[in-house]
Design a protein around this motif. Structure first.
Motif, PDB file in Angstrom:
ATOM      1  N   LYS A 248       0.828  -1.194   0.000  1.00  0.00           N
ATOM      2  CA  LYS A 248       0.000   0.000   0.000  1.00  0.00           C
ATOM      3  C   LYS A 248       0.862   1.243   0.000  1.00  0.00           C
TER       4      LYS A 248
ATOM      5  N   ASP B 255       0.041   5.394   0.811  1.00  0.00           N
ATOM      6  CA  ASP B 255      -1.013   6.305   1.233  1.00  0.00           C
ATOM      7  C   ASP B 255      -0.598   7.755   1.004  1.00  0.00           C
TER       8      ASP B 255
ATOM      9  N   ARG C 282      -6.003   8.658   1.303  1.00  0.00           N
ATOM     10  CA  ARG C 282      -6.316   7.708   0.253  1.00  0.00           C
ATOM     11  C   ARG C 282      -5.237   6.638   0.294  1.00  0.00           C
TER      12      ARG C 282
ATOM     13  N   ASN D 102      -3.566   3.462  -1.924  1.00  0.00           N
ATOM     14  CA  ASN D 102      -3.448   2.712  -3.169  1.00  0.00           C
ATOM     15  C   ASN D 102      -2.957   1.311  -2.858  1.00  0.00           C
TER      16      ASN D 102
ATOM     17  N   THR E 122      -1.313  -1.837  -4.498  1.00  0.00           N
ATOM     18  CA  THR E 122      -0.558  -2.112  -5.718  1.00  0.00           C
ATOM     19  C   THR E 122      -0.166  -3.584  -5.789  1.00  0.00           C
TER      20      THR E 122
ATOM     21  N   VAL F  75      -1.337   0.144  -9.710  1.00  0.00           N
ATOM     22  CA  VAL F  75      -2.406   0.407  -8.744  1.00  0.00           C
ATOM     23  C   VAL F  75      -3.602  -0.456  -9.116  1.00  0.00           C
TER      24      VAL F  75
ATOM     25  N   THR G   9      -7.966   1.981  -5.176  1.00  0.00           N
ATOM     26  CA  THR G   9      -7.743   3.121  -4.297  1.00  0.00           C
ATOM     27  C   THR G   9      -8.873   3.134  -3.286  1.00  0.00           C
TER      28      THR G   9
END
Length: 53
Positions: A12, A14, A28, A30, A32, A38, A41
């Motif tokens: 992740k 952020d 938020r 992401n 991956t 990605v 989200t």
């Protein structure tokens, strides 16, 4: 996220994003894959709910 020996690893990243409408900020996240793409989200909609963007 990738699978190794029947285990999934989620990476992740952020960041903080400001909403221009109300000038409030929210985190938020992401998710991956192992290549850095990605896949999703996420943001927190409330204390118990996570929203996929």
């Amino acid at each position: 996220m990738h699978r190794t020996a029947s285990r999934w690893f989620i990476r992740k990243e952020d960041y903080l994003q400001r909403n221009p409408d109300d000038n409030l900020s929210s985190y938020r996240y992401n998710l991956t894959d192992h290549l850095g793409n990605v896949r999703a989200t996420l943001k927190r909609a409330s204390a118990a709910v996570v929203e996929v963007i």
